[in-house]
Write an enzyme that holds these catalytic residues in place. Sequence first.
Site, PDB file in Angstrom:
ATOM      1  N   GLY A  51       0.909  -1.056   0.203  1.00 19.17           N
ATOM      2  CA  GLY A  51       0.117  -0.088  -0.045  1.00 19.17           C
ATOM      3  C   GLY A  51       0.878   1.293  -0.120  1.00 19.17           C
ATOM      4  N   GLY A  82       4.869   3.027  -4.578  1.00 21.66           N
ATOM      5  CA  GLY A  82       4.683   4.139  -5.728  1.00 21.66           C
ATOM      6  C   GLY A  82       5.013   5.479  -4.785  1.00 21.66           C
TER       7      GLY A  82
END
Lengths: 27, 268
Positions: free
Chosen positions: B185, B188
Amino acid sequence: AVRGHPKSQGISLSSNWACGRRGAEGR
Amino acid sequence: VLGGVSAPEGKWPWQVSVHYAGFHVCGGSILNEYWVLSAAHCFDRDKNVKAYDVYVGLKNLKVAGNDTQWFEVNQVILHPTYQVNHPIGGDVALVQLKSRIVFSESVLPICLPPPEVNLTGGVKCWATGWGLVSQRGATSDELQEAQLPLIPVPLCQILYGHRSYVLPNMLCAGDIWNRKTVCEGDSGGPLVCEFNRSWLQIGIVSWGRGCAYPLFPGVYARVPYFASWIYHNIKTTPLPVEPMPSLCPALGATLTVLVAMLAGPPVL
Protein backbone atom coordinates in the site's frame (compact mmCIF):
# COMPACT_ATOMS: atom_id res chain seq x y z
CA ALA A 1 12.13 30.88 -3.76
CA VAL A 2 11.17 33.76 -1.53
CA ARG A 3 11.75 34.80 2.07
CA GLY A 4 15.49 34.52 1.70
CA HIS A 5 15.62 30.82 0.98
CA PRO A 6 18.17 29.67 -1.57
CA LYS A 7 17.11 28.04 -4.81
CA SER A 8 16.15 24.38 -4.52
CA GLN A 9 19.02 21.95 -4.89
CA GLY A 10 17.26 19.46 -7.17
CA ILE A 11 15.67 19.46 -10.59
CA SER A 12 12.38 21.33 -10.55
CA LEU A 13 9.63 20.44 -13.01
CA SER A 14 7.37 23.23 -11.80
CA SER A 15 8.02 26.72 -13.12
CA ASN A 16 6.13 28.82 -10.60
CA TRP A 17 6.79 27.01 -7.33
CA ALA A 18 10.03 25.93 -5.72
CA CYS A 19 10.26 22.17 -5.41
CA GLY A 20 11.16 20.26 -2.29
CA ARG A 21 10.03 22.99 0.09
CA ARG A 22 7.40 22.93 2.75
CA GLY A 23 4.60 25.39 3.35
CA ALA A 24 5.46 29.03 2.69
CA GLU A 25 8.98 28.01 1.66
CA GLY A 26 7.57 26.52 -1.53
CA ARG A 27 5.97 29.68 -2.78
CA VAL B 1 4.71 1.92 6.92
CA LEU B 2 5.78 -0.40 9.74
CA GLY B 3 7.27 1.29 12.78
CA GLY B 4 6.29 4.77 11.65
CA VAL B 5 4.25 7.53 13.23
CA SER B 6 1.42 9.72 11.97
CA ALA B 7 2.78 12.57 9.89
CA PRO B 8 2.00 16.14 10.96
CA GLU B 9 -0.27 18.17 8.69
CA GLY B 10 1.56 19.63 5.69
CA LYS B 11 4.89 17.96 6.42
CA TRP B 12 4.93 15.99 3.17
CA PRO B 13 3.05 18.26 0.73
CA TRP B 14 4.08 16.25 -2.34
CA GLN B 15 2.47 12.99 -1.13
CA VAL B 16 -0.47 11.72 -3.17
CA SER B 17 -2.87 8.81 -2.79
CA VAL B 18 -3.66 6.77 -5.89
CA HIS B 19 -7.13 5.26 -5.71
CA TYR B 20 -8.39 2.36 -7.80
CA ALA B 21 -12.16 1.84 -8.00
CA GLY B 22 -12.55 4.11 -5.01
CA PHE B 23 -9.92 2.59 -2.74
CA HIS B 24 -6.39 3.61 -1.86
CA VAL B 25 -3.97 1.28 -3.61
CA CYS B 26 -0.70 3.17 -3.92
CA GLY B 27 1.18 6.32 -3.12
CA GLY B 28 2.81 8.80 -5.41
CA SER B 29 4.43 12.21 -5.46
CA ILE B 30 3.72 15.54 -7.15
CA LEU B 31 6.27 16.60 -9.77
CA ASN B 32 4.39 19.59 -11.15
CA GLU B 33 0.84 20.85 -11.81
CA TYR B 34 -0.03 17.96 -14.16
CA TRP B 35 2.33 15.13 -13.32
CA VAL B 36 2.59 12.59 -10.52
CA LEU B 37 5.38 10.04 -10.07
CA SER B 38 4.42 6.55 -8.92
CA ALA B 39 5.30 2.88 -9.42
CA ALA B 40 4.54 1.02 -12.65
CA HIS B 41 3.19 -2.03 -10.82
CA CYS B 42 0.43 0.18 -9.40
CA PHE B 43 -0.99 0.53 -12.91
CA ASP B 44 -0.42 -2.74 -14.70
CA ARG B 45 -3.47 -4.51 -13.32
CA ASP B 46 -5.79 -2.67 -15.64
CA LYS B 47 -5.30 -0.64 -18.78
CA ASN B 48 -8.41 1.38 -18.05
CA VAL B 49 -7.09 4.60 -16.56
CA LYS B 50 -10.67 5.70 -15.87
CA ALA B 51 -10.67 3.48 -12.77
CA TYR B 52 -7.87 5.50 -11.18
CA ASP B 53 -8.14 8.71 -9.18
CA VAL B 54 -5.45 10.80 -7.56
CA TYR B 55 -5.84 12.73 -4.32
CA VAL B 56 -3.50 15.48 -3.14
CA GLY B 57 -3.52 17.52 0.05
CA LEU B 58 -4.63 14.51 2.04
CA LYS B 59 -3.57 13.48 5.55
CA ASN B 60 -6.40 11.18 6.53
CA LEU B 61 -7.79 8.93 3.81
CA LYS B 62 -11.32 9.39 5.12
CA VAL B 63 -11.24 13.13 5.79
CA ALA B 64 -10.90 15.70 3.02
CA GLY B 65 -9.20 18.86 4.26
CA ASN B 66 -9.37 22.40 2.92
CA ASP B 67 -6.47 21.72 0.56
CA THR B 68 -7.59 18.28 -0.63
CA GLN B 69 -8.04 17.99 -4.38
CA TRP B 70 -9.20 15.06 -6.50
CA PHE B 71 -8.15 14.30 -10.06
CA GLU B 72 -8.93 11.93 -12.85
CA VAL B 73 -6.03 10.40 -14.76
CA ASN B 74 -5.46 11.41 -18.37
CA GLN B 75 -2.68 8.96 -19.19
CA VAL B 76 -0.05 6.76 -17.57
CA ILE B 77 3.44 6.29 -19.02
CA LEU B 78 5.26 3.20 -17.77
CA HIS B 79 9.03 2.99 -17.99
CA PRO B 80 10.05 0.97 -21.08
CA THR B 81 12.19 -1.40 -18.97
CA TYR B 82 9.37 -2.27 -16.59
CA GLN B 83 9.49 -6.05 -16.06
CA VAL B 84 12.01 -6.45 -18.90
CA ASN B 85 15.16 -7.47 -17.01
CA HIS B 86 13.62 -8.15 -13.62
CA PRO B 87 10.10 -9.11 -12.43
CA ILE B 88 9.68 -5.65 -10.91
CA GLY B 89 12.52 -3.77 -12.62
CA GLY B 90 11.99 -0.29 -14.06
CA ASP B 91 9.09 0.17 -11.65
CA VAL B 92 8.40 3.77 -12.58
CA ALA B 93 5.18 5.37 -13.78
CA LEU B 94 4.40 8.91 -14.84
CA VAL B 95 0.78 9.82 -14.27
CA GLN B 96 -0.67 12.77 -16.16
CA LEU B 97 -3.76 14.32 -14.59
CA LYS B 98 -6.74 15.60 -16.56
CA SER B 99 -6.63 18.99 -14.86
CA ARG B 100 -4.02 21.01 -13.05
CA ILE B 101 -3.17 20.82 -9.36
CA VAL B 102 -3.58 24.09 -7.48
CA PHE B 103 -0.59 24.45 -5.19
CA SER B 104 -0.95 25.68 -1.63
CA GLU B 105 0.84 25.44 1.71
CA SER B 106 -0.16 21.77 1.86
CA VAL B 107 0.20 20.84 -1.81
CA LEU B 108 3.65 21.32 -3.33
CA PRO B 109 6.01 19.55 -5.76
CA ILE B 110 9.05 17.45 -4.87
CA CYS B 111 12.43 17.91 -6.58
CA LEU B 112 14.04 15.29 -8.78
CA PRO B 113 17.67 14.58 -7.88
CA PRO B 114 20.43 15.17 -10.40
CA PRO B 115 21.69 11.83 -11.81
CA GLU B 116 25.03 12.29 -10.01
CA VAL B 117 23.55 12.98 -6.57
CA ASN B 118 25.77 11.72 -3.76
CA LEU B 119 23.78 9.42 -1.49
CA THR B 120 26.65 8.62 0.86
CA GLY B 121 27.56 10.50 3.99
CA GLY B 122 24.58 9.71 6.16
CA VAL B 123 21.84 11.64 4.39
CA LYS B 124 18.56 11.47 6.25
CA CYS B 125 15.74 9.94 4.25
CA TRP B 126 12.07 9.42 4.96
CA ALA B 127 9.36 7.21 3.53
CA THR B 128 5.67 8.03 3.78
CA GLY B 129 2.44 6.25 2.94
CA TRP B 130 -0.94 4.84 3.83
CA GLY B 131 0.15 1.23 3.53
CA LEU B 132 -0.06 -1.55 6.11
CA VAL B 133 1.20 -0.65 9.59
CA SER B 134 1.51 -4.18 10.94
CA GLN B 135 2.48 -7.59 9.68
CA ARG B 136 -1.02 -8.78 10.54
CA GLY B 137 -2.50 -6.49 7.91
CA ALA B 138 -3.63 -3.55 10.01
CA THR B 139 -4.12 -0.34 8.09
CA SER B 140 -4.06 3.31 9.05
CA ASP B 141 -6.11 6.10 7.54
CA GLU B 142 -3.50 8.58 8.78
CA LEU B 143 -0.44 9.19 6.60
CA GLN B 144 2.55 7.49 8.24
CA GLU B 145 6.18 8.58 8.15
CA ALA B 146 9.42 6.84 9.05
CA GLN B 147 13.04 7.87 8.86
CA LEU B 148 14.91 5.10 7.09
CA PRO B 149 18.66 4.65 6.63
CA LEU B 150 19.88 3.82 3.16
CA ILE B 151 21.38 0.35 2.82
CA PRO B 152 24.21 -0.07 0.31
CA VAL B 153 23.15 -2.14 -2.70
CA PRO B 154 25.96 -4.73 -2.27
CA LEU B 155 24.79 -5.39 1.30
CA CYS B 156 21.17 -5.48 0.16
CA GLN B 157 22.09 -8.03 -2.52
CA ILE B 158 23.70 -10.20 0.14
CA LEU B 159 20.62 -9.91 2.37
CA TYR B 160 18.36 -10.95 -0.51
CA GLY B 161 20.66 -13.84 -1.38
CA HIS B 162 21.66 -13.04 -4.95
CA ARG B 163 22.98 -10.09 -6.91
CA SER B 164 20.32 -10.45 -9.60
CA TYR B 165 17.50 -9.70 -7.15
CA VAL B 166 18.57 -6.12 -6.46
CA LEU B 167 19.67 -4.28 -9.59
CA PRO B 168 21.92 -1.21 -9.65
CA ASN B 169 18.92 0.93 -10.65
CA MET B 170 17.27 0.02 -7.37
CA LEU B 171 18.14 1.09 -3.86
CA CYS B 172 17.38 -0.30 -0.44
CA ALA B 173 16.32 1.40 2.75
CA GLY B 174 15.07 0.25 6.10
CA ASP B 175 15.76 0.45 9.81
CA ILE B 176 16.78 -3.10 10.61
CA TRP B 177 17.28 -2.49 14.34
CA ASN B 178 14.00 -0.64 14.95
CA ARG B 179 11.95 -2.64 12.45
CA LYS B 180 10.93 0.33 10.36
CA THR B 181 10.12 -0.23 6.71
CA VAL B 182 7.54 0.30 4.00
CA CYS B 183 4.78 -2.20 3.32
CA GLU B 184 1.94 -3.11 1.00
CA GLY B 185 0.00 0.00 0.00
CA ASP B 186 3.04 2.25 0.25
CA SER B 187 4.10 1.30 -3.29
CA GLY B 188 4.62 4.23 -5.60
CA GLY B 189 5.21 6.56 -2.70
CA PRO B 190 8.33 8.64 -2.29
CA LEU B 191 11.57 8.08 -0.41
CA VAL B 192 12.86 11.62 0.08
CA CYS B 193 16.09 12.98 1.50
CA GLU B 194 17.03 16.49 2.58
CA PHE B 195 19.97 18.18 0.90
CA ASN B 196 20.76 21.75 1.96
CA ARG B 197 17.16 22.43 3.02
CA SER B 198 15.71 21.03 -0.20
CA TRP B 199 13.91 17.68 -0.33
CA LEU B 200 14.81 15.43 -3.24
CA GLN B 201 13.03 12.21 -4.14
CA ILE B 202 15.60 9.47 -4.45
CA GLY B 203 13.35 6.42 -4.38
CA ILE B 204 9.94 5.06 -5.36
CA VAL B 205 8.57 2.34 -3.07
CA SER B 206 8.71 -0.80 -5.21
CA TRP B 207 9.05 -4.22 -3.59
CA GLY B 208 10.40 -6.33 -0.75
CA ARG B 209 10.14 -9.79 0.75
CA GLY B 210 7.18 -9.18 3.00
CA CYS B 211 7.44 -6.32 5.46
CA ALA B 212 7.97 -8.15 8.71
CA TYR B 213 11.48 -9.47 8.13
CA PRO B 214 13.97 -6.73 9.02
CA LEU B 215 16.74 -8.48 7.15
CA PHE B 216 14.83 -8.05 3.90
CA PRO B 217 14.72 -4.25 3.54
CA GLY B 218 12.38 -2.34 1.30
CA VAL B 219 13.57 -1.99 -2.29
CA TYR B 220 12.97 1.20 -4.24
CA ALA B 221 13.31 2.32 -7.84
CA ARG B 222 16.42 4.52 -7.86
CA VAL B 223 15.07 7.87 -9.02
CA PRO B 224 18.43 9.46 -10.01
CA TYR B 225 18.82 6.65 -12.54
CA PHE B 226 15.41 7.44 -14.06
CA ALA B 227 15.55 11.24 -13.71
CA SER B 228 16.48 11.92 -17.34
CA TRP B 229 13.64 9.73 -18.63
CA ILE B 230 11.19 11.41 -16.27
CA TYR B 231 12.33 14.88 -17.26
CA HIS B 232 12.28 14.10 -20.99
CA ASN B 233 8.77 12.63 -20.93
CA ILE B 234 7.28 15.47 -18.94
CA LYS B 235 8.85 18.08 -21.20
CA THR B 236 7.78 16.39 -24.43
CA THR B 237 4.30 15.05 -23.62
CA PRO B 238 1.49 17.49 -24.51
CA LEU B 239 -0.72 18.66 -21.70
CA PRO B 240 -4.33 17.47 -21.67
CA VAL B 241 -6.95 19.57 -23.35
CA GLU B 242 -9.10 21.03 -20.60
CA PRO B 243 -12.64 22.31 -21.26
CA MET B 244 -12.63 26.06 -21.65
CA PRO B 245 -14.86 27.95 -19.23
CA SER B 246 -16.14 30.06 -22.14
CA LEU B 247 -17.85 26.97 -23.58
CA CYS B 248 -20.14 26.64 -20.58
CA PRO B 249 -22.72 29.25 -21.66
CA ALA B 250 -23.00 27.56 -25.07
CA LEU B 251 -23.63 24.23 -23.35
CA GLY B 252 -26.31 25.86 -21.26
CA ALA B 253 -27.97 27.27 -24.35
CA THR B 254 -28.02 23.86 -26.01
CA LEU B 255 -29.66 22.30 -23.00
CA THR B 256 -32.24 25.03 -22.87
CA VAL B 257 -33.21 24.50 -26.50
CA LEU B 258 -33.38 20.73 -26.05
CA VAL B 259 -35.56 21.02 -22.99
CA ALA B 260 -37.83 23.44 -24.81
CA MET B 261 -38.21 21.03 -27.75
CA LEU B 262 -38.97 18.10 -25.48
CA ALA B 263 -41.51 20.14 -23.61
CA GLY B 264 -43.13 21.36 -26.78
CA PRO B 265 -45.17 18.47 -28.27
CA PRO B 266 -47.60 17.94 -25.40
CA VAL B 267 -48.67 21.57 -25.71
CA LEU B 268 -49.44 21.10 -29.37
